[in-house]
Structures are given as C-alpha cells and as structure tokens.
Design a protein around this motif. Structure first.
Motif, PDB file in Angstrom:
ATOM      1  N   SER A   2      -7.371 -23.849  13.386  1.00 46.16           N
ATOM      2  CA  SER A   2      -7.238 -24.050  15.193  1.00 46.16           C
ATOM      3  C   SER A   2      -7.119 -25.854  14.798  1.00 46.16           C
ATOM      4  O   SER A   2      -8.005 -26.651  13.672  1.00 46.16           O
ATOM      5  N   TYR A   3      -5.785 -26.541  15.526  1.00 48.66           N
ATOM      6  CA  TYR A   3      -6.294 -27.743  15.760  1.00 48.66           C
ATOM      7  C   TYR A   3      -5.968 -28.257  16.909  1.00 48.66           C
ATOM      8  O   TYR A   3      -5.311 -27.749  17.606  1.00 48.66           O
ATOM      9  N   GLU A   4      -7.284 -29.110  17.246  1.00 47.37           N
ATOM     10  CA  GLU A   4      -7.000 -29.600  18.836  1.00 47.37           C
ATOM     11  C   GLU A   4      -7.602 -27.639  19.701  1.00 47.37           C
ATOM     12  O   GLU A   4      -7.809 -27.000  19.370  1.00 47.37           O
ATOM     13  N   ALA A   5      -5.885 -28.060  20.417  1.00 50.60           N
ATOM     14  CA  ALA A   5      -6.008 -27.426  21.199  1.00 50.60           C
ATOM     15  C   ALA A   5      -5.068 -25.681  20.925  1.00 50.60           C
ATOM     16  O   ALA A   5      -5.229 -24.993  21.046  1.00 50.60           O
ATOM     17  N   ALA A   6      -4.436 -26.036  19.434  1.00 49.40           N
ATOM     18  CA  ALA A   6      -3.940 -24.684  18.618  1.00 49.40           C
ATOM     19  C   ALA A   6      -4.247 -24.253  17.964  1.00 49.40           C
ATOM     20  O   ALA A   6      -5.113 -24.652  16.967  1.00 49.40           O
ATOM     21  N   GLU A   7      -4.131 -22.957  18.172  1.00 45.62           N
ATOM     22  CA  GLU A   7      -5.158 -22.278  16.919  1.00 45.62           C
ATOM     23  C   GLU A   7      -3.767 -21.311  16.240  1.00 45.62           C
ATOM     24  O   GLU A   7      -2.521 -20.815  16.229  1.00 45.62           O
ATOM     25  N   TYR A   8      -3.378 -21.001  15.510  1.00 44.14           N
ATOM     26  CA  TYR A   8      -2.721 -20.836  13.811  1.00 44.14           C
ATOM     27  C   TYR A   8      -2.346 -19.976  13.733  1.00 44.14           C
ATOM     28  O   TYR A   8      -3.322 -19.126  12.707  1.00 44.14           O
ATOM     29  N   ALA A   9      -1.932 -18.412  14.490  1.00 46.39           N
ATOM     30  CA  ALA A   9      -2.429 -17.089  14.281  1.00 46.39           C
ATOM     31  C   ALA A   9      -2.024 -16.955  12.746  1.00 46.39           C
ATOM     32  O   ALA A   9      -1.164 -17.070  12.320  1.00 46.39           O
ATOM     33  N   SER A  10      -3.232 -15.855  12.402  1.00 45.54           N
ATOM     34  CA  SER A  10      -2.406 -15.192  11.289  1.00 45.54           C
ATOM     35  C   SER A  10      -2.797 -16.011   9.813  1.00 45.54           C
ATOM     36  O   SER A  10      -3.042 -15.771   8.811  1.00 45.54           O
ATOM     37  N   SER A  11      -3.674 -17.162  10.601  1.00 41.17           N
ATOM     38  CA  SER A  11      -4.005 -18.033   9.299  1.00 41.17           C
ATOM     39  C   SER A  11      -5.172 -17.141   8.892  1.00 41.17           C
ATOM     40  O   SER A  11      -5.684 -17.742   7.272  1.00 41.17           O
ATOM     41  N   GLY A  12      -6.279 -17.236   9.422  1.00 43.91           N
ATOM     42  CA  GLY A  12      -7.424 -15.913   8.899  1.00 43.91           C
ATOM     43  C   GLY A  12      -7.111 -14.910   7.935  1.00 43.91           C
ATOM     44  O   GLY A  12      -7.081 -15.196   6.708  1.00 43.91           O
ATOM     45  N   THR A  13      -5.670 -14.280   7.848  1.00 46.02           N
ATOM     46  CA  THR A  13      -5.509 -13.492   7.400  1.00 46.02           C
ATOM     47  C   THR A  13      -4.774 -14.469   5.907  1.00 46.02           C
ATOM     48  O   THR A  13      -5.648 -13.067   4.882  1.00 46.02           O
ATOM     49  N   GLN A  14      -3.647 -14.486   6.066  1.00 48.34           N
ATOM     50  CA  GLN A  14      -3.517 -15.537   5.369  1.00 48.34           C
ATOM     51  C   GLN A  14      -4.765 -15.666   3.608  1.00 48.34           C
ATOM     52  O   GLN A  14      -4.282 -15.635   2.387  1.00 48.34           O
ATOM     53  N   THR A  15      -5.793 -16.442   4.640  1.00 45.18           N
ATOM     54  CA  THR A  15      -6.254 -17.414   3.426  1.00 45.18           C
ATOM     55  C   THR A  15      -7.333 -16.005   2.726  1.00 45.18           C
ATOM     56  O   THR A  15      -7.202 -16.479   1.759  1.00 45.18           O
ATOM     57  N   ALA A  16      -7.522 -14.820   3.865  1.00 49.75           N
ATOM     58  CA  ALA A  16      -7.762 -13.880   3.170  1.00 49.75           C
ATOM     59  C   ALA A  16      -7.404 -13.959   1.921  1.00 49.75           C
ATOM     60  O   ALA A  16      -7.853 -12.950   0.830  1.00 49.75           O
ATOM     61  N   LYS A  17      -5.913 -13.221   2.444  1.00 52.98           N
ATOM     62  CA  LYS A  17      -5.285 -12.184   1.580  1.00 52.98           C
ATOM     63  C   LYS A  17      -5.038 -13.905  -0.457  1.00 52.98           C
ATOM     64  O   LYS A  17      -4.740 -12.304  -1.528  1.00 52.98           O
ATOM     65  N   THR A  18      -4.985 -14.472   0.472  1.00 49.86           N
ATOM     66  CA  THR A  18      -4.394 -15.674  -0.222  1.00 49.86           C
ATOM     67  C   THR A  18      -5.559 -15.451  -2.013  1.00 49.86           C
ATOM     68  O   THR A  18      -6.062 -15.504  -3.064  1.00 49.86           O
TER      69      THR A  18
END
Length: 152
Positions: A47-63
């Motif tokens: 996330s950054y400030e109030a924005a959470e980036y959906a699927s960024s955790g999944t993208q990180t783990a899969k990469t």
C-alpha cells in the motif's frame, strides 16, 4: 546458486529500471541445493498512503516462486497471509527445507506516463531454516520504474 542472485531475479517485475539489492543483517548467503524445497509465504498486499494495491502480495509471492523454481526441487506458495509462526508451521507440514517470508515494505504505483512520477517498490525477504526456525539470510530489494515508460 546464491539466494541473493535468485532474489535479484525477482527484482520487482514492474520496476525494471533502477533497483538495489542489499543484505542489511550481514548474514552469509546460503547456497541452495537442487534437492532442497521451499515454502514461500504470501505477503500482505502493498500500500501507499490510503491506496492498497490488490494482488500485489500474490504477484510478489508468485514472482519469488518462479525465481526459486529454477534452483530448487520443489517450491510451494502459501494460499493466505500468515505471520511467521503460522508460515513456519505450514513449511514444516509440507516438509520444506526453507521458508521464504517476503514483506512488502513500500508499493507505489503511479501513472508515470503523464505524471512523471516513477513506480516504487521495496520488499524485504527473510529466509529461515525450517528445521530449527533460525533466520539464515535476509535481503532488501528496492526498485523504481523508468521516468518515461511510453504506455505503462
């Protein structure tokens, strides 16, 4: 092959221009065996400030998983976000040798094409020996996109 080289391959899929790889703890980087296995924990979304980036955790783990699959016999990615203790229990249940615990420290996606502001990502990856739960290595990856990307 060294864990650091594998993790540098991760270098943050969308942040292809500038990146830094550092090992702040000074621990030696273990060599991975093709016969070894790993469990990659699913990190919470960035996330950054109030924005959470959906699927960024999944993208990180899969990469991270894709980078490790080239060097290890078996790699499994967690299905839900787990704190260290639960991730370690999952890794033990799957008879893994290593636990890779990524943490998204900073994730900032920008419309660089028109704003001129680059995307920025910072991820820490902690590597644990599953047998005794000890931290054997950690690296911090940070990256940022090019200023001019011509379309995303």
């Amino acid at each position: 092959m060294r864990v650091a080289w594998i993790l540098s391959g991760l270098v943050l899929a969308g942040c292809s221009n500038r990146y830094v790889l550092s090992s702040p703890d000074g621990l030696p980087v273990p060599k991975l065996s093709r016969q070894a296995s790993a469990y990659v924990a699913l990190p919470a979304n960035g996330s950054y400030e109030a924005a959470e980036y959906a699927s960024s955790g999944t993208q990180t783990a899969k990469t991270l998983c894709s980078a490790l699959e080239r060097r290890l016999g078996r790699v499994v990615v967690g299905q839900e976000v787990e704190p260290y203790e639960l991730a370690l229990a999952s890794a033990r249940r799957l008879d893994s040798d290593y636990l890779f615990l990524p943490v998204i420290e900073h994730w900032e996606e920008r419309a660089t094409e028109w704003s001129g502001r680059p995307d920025r990502i910072q991820i820490s990856v902690f590597v644990y020996d599953v047998a005794d739960g000890s931290l054997i290595s950690s690296v911090q990856l940070s990256g940022r996109s090019r200023w001019v990307t011509f379309g995303g």
